[in-house]
Design a protein around this motif. Structure first.
Motif, short mmCIF file in Angstrom:
data_model
loop_
_atom_site.label_atom_id
_atom_site.label_comp_id
_atom_site.label_asym_id
_atom_site.label_seq_id
_atom_site.Cartn_x
_atom_site.Cartn_y
_atom_site.Cartn_z
N UNK A 136 0.83 -1.21 0.00
CA UNK A 136 0.00 0.00 0.00
C UNK A 136 0.86 1.26 0.00
N UNK A 137 1.95 1.23 0.75
CA UNK A 137 2.88 2.37 0.75
C UNK A 137 3.47 2.57 -0.64
N UNK A 138 3.86 1.47 -1.26
CA UNK A 138 4.43 1.53 -2.61
C UNK A 138 3.42 2.09 -3.60
N UNK A 139 2.18 1.63 -3.52
CA UNK A 139 1.14 2.11 -4.43
C UNK A 139 0.86 3.61 -4.23
N UNK A 140 1.10 4.10 -2.99
CA UNK A 140 0.87 5.51 -2.71
C UNK A 140 1.96 6.41 -3.31
N UNK A 141 3.09 5.80 -3.72
CA UNK A 141 4.20 6.55 -4.27
C UNK A 141 5.16 7.10 -3.24
N UNK A 142 4.91 6.83 -1.97
CA UNK A 142 5.78 7.37 -0.92
C UNK A 142 7.00 6.49 -0.65
N UNK A 143 7.02 5.31 -1.25
CA UNK A 143 8.23 4.50 -1.31
C UNK A 143 8.36 4.07 -2.77
N UNK A 144 9.45 4.48 -3.41
CA UNK A 144 9.60 4.22 -4.84
C UNK A 144 9.91 2.75 -5.12
N UNK A 145 10.40 2.05 -4.10
CA UNK A 145 10.66 0.62 -4.21
C UNK A 145 10.61 0.03 -2.81
N UNK A 146 10.35 -1.27 -2.73
CA UNK A 146 10.21 -1.95 -1.44
C UNK A 146 10.97 -3.26 -1.47
N UNK A 147 11.40 -3.68 -0.28
CA UNK A 147 12.19 -4.90 -0.23
C UNK A 147 12.30 -5.46 1.17
N UNK A 148 13.27 -6.33 1.34
CA UNK A 148 13.44 -7.10 2.57
C UNK A 148 14.91 -7.10 2.98
N UNK A 149 15.14 -7.55 4.19
CA UNK A 149 16.51 -7.65 4.70
C UNK A 149 16.60 -8.85 5.63
N UNK A 150 17.69 -9.57 5.54
CA UNK A 150 17.94 -10.73 6.40
C UNK A 150 16.99 -11.91 6.13
N UNK A 172 21.45 -8.28 2.83
CA UNK A 172 21.95 -9.35 3.69
C UNK A 172 23.40 -9.08 4.12
N UNK A 173 23.80 -9.80 5.14
CA UNK A 173 25.20 -9.74 5.57
C UNK A 173 26.04 -10.44 4.49
N UNK A 174 27.06 -9.74 4.00
CA UNK A 174 27.78 -10.25 2.83
C UNK A 174 29.16 -9.62 2.79
N UNK A 175 30.19 -10.46 2.79
CA UNK A 175 31.56 -9.98 2.63
C UNK A 175 32.42 -11.14 2.17
N UNK A 176 33.65 -10.88 1.80
CA UNK A 176 34.53 -11.92 1.29
C UNK A 176 34.63 -13.05 2.31
#
Length: 282
Positions: A136-150, A172-176
Motif C-alpha cells: 500500500x505504501x508503494x502504491x501511494x508513491x511514498x516508497x519508490x521501491x520496497x524490499x526485505x533484509x535478512x 543481507x550480511x555479505x563480505x569476502x
C-alpha cells in the motif's frame, strides 16, 4: 569516483546507485550528521539508514543541509524487525518520514523476518501483514521501491507466495568469505538485487593476510578490494565510515579484480571469524 553515479536497475525500473553509504552503528547527532554530510560532499548519492539505528533525524538534517536536489538522491530506511502488524508498519513508516524530513523514500525494507528478541524465529503471518502495508505504501508513491533484509530462502519463498508485488531488494550480511551463496543466488534468480551490509565485516576482515596480500597486488586498500569484490559479484555494497578520508577512499574503485582472483576470493573461507554472524544465514 564515477562508480558513485553508476546504477543498477531494480525489477520495477527504478535506478539505484551501485555503492551506498551505510549508517549502521553510527551514533545520532554530530557523528551521523557529519558522516552523511561528508559522504554527500564526496559524491555519494545513496544513503542507507533504519528506524532502529536511531539516527534518522541526523541523516535527514544532513540531506536537507546538503542542498542536493531530492531527485538526485536515493534514500533507504527500514521498518523495525519487531513490527509485525499492518498498522504498526504504516505507523513506523510515517514516523521515519517525519524524522528524515522527507515526503518519500526510494527504498523501504522489512529489517528482518523475525523479531530481534527472537532471532531466527520467523513470523510468517506477521511478515504477510507487514508486506501488505508495504504494498500500500508503494502504491501511494511514498516508497519508490520496497524490499526485505535478512530473509533466507525459506522466508523469501513464503513471502513470495502471498505477495502481489514482489520485493525488489534483499539486504543481507555479505563480505569476502561470507557471501551466503544460497540466499544470494535465490534472490538474484527471482529478480531481487542483493545488497551487502557489513561488506567489510565492520573492519574485522581488513587484517586478513590473504586479503592484505591481494590488495597489495592491486595497489589498493583492503577495504577497496572488499567493496570491489561485491560489485563484481553484482551485489550492491553499503560501506560505512565516519572519517572523511575513509569515506573518500571507499569510493575509489576504478580498478578491476581479475577473473582468477575473483574465483579465489569466492572460495575463501570466512575472512572475519570473530565478526558477529547472522545465525539464520550462511
Amino acid at each position: 569516483m564515477t562508480i558513485l553515479v553508476e546504477t543498477y536497475t531494480l525489477a520495477n525500473g527504478v535506478k539505484i546507485p551501485k555503492v551506498g553509504f551505510g549508517t549502521w552503528q553510527t551514533p545520532d547527532g554530530d557523528t551521523a550528521y557529519n558522516a552523511v554530510a561528508n559522504a554527500l560532499k564526496a559524491g555519494y548519492r545513496h544513503i542507507d539508514t533504519a528506524k532502529v539505528y536511531g539516527n534518522e533525524s541526523s541523516v535527514g538534517r544532513a540531506i536537507k543541509d546538503s542542498g542536493i536536489a531530492r531527485e538526485e538522491l536515493f534514500i533507504t530506511t527500514k521498518c523495525p524487525a519487531d513490527t509485525k502488524t499492518y498498522d504498526g508498519a504504516l505507523a513506523d513508516f510515517e514516523s521515519s518520514l517525519e524524522r528524515l524530513g522527507l515526503d518519500y523514500v526510494d527504498l523501504y525494507l522489512i529489517h528482518a523476518p523475525w523479531s530481534w528478541r527472537e532471532i531466527g524465529k520467523s513470523n510468517d503471518a506477521g511478515n504477510k501483514e507487514v508486506w501488505r502495508a508495504f504494498e500500500d505504501i508503494y502504491k501511494s508513491g511514498r516508497a519508490k521501491s520496497i524490499g526485505i533484509s535478512n530473509f533466507d530462502v525459506a522466508d523469501m519463498t513464503k513471502l513470495f507466495a502471498t505477495a502481489t508485488i514482489k520485493p525488489m531488494v534483499n539486504q543481507i550480511q555479505y563480505y569476502v568469505g561470507f557471501t551466503e551463496p544460497k540466499i544470494a543466488q535465490f534472490a538474484q534468480e527471482n529478480g531481487l538485487l542483493v545488497e551487502a551490509y557489513s561488506p567489510l565485516a565492520t573492519g574485522h576482515m581488513l587484517e586478513n593476510e590473504k586479503i592484505i596480500a591481494l590488495a597489495e597486488k592491486y595497489k589498493v586498500s583492503t577495504a577497496q578490494l572488499a567493496i570491489r569484490f561485491c560489485l563484481q559479484n553484482g551485489v550492491l555494497p553499503l560501506p560505512k565510515a565516519t572519517s572523511l578520508g575513509h569515506i573518500e577512499d571507499n569510493a575509489r574503485l576504478d580498478f578491476k579484480i581479475s577473473e582468477e582472483d575473483m574465483k579465489a576470493l569466492n572460495t575463501l573461507e570466512d575472512t572475519a571469524r570473530d565478526f558477529g554472524h547472522n545465525p539464520t544465514q550462511g
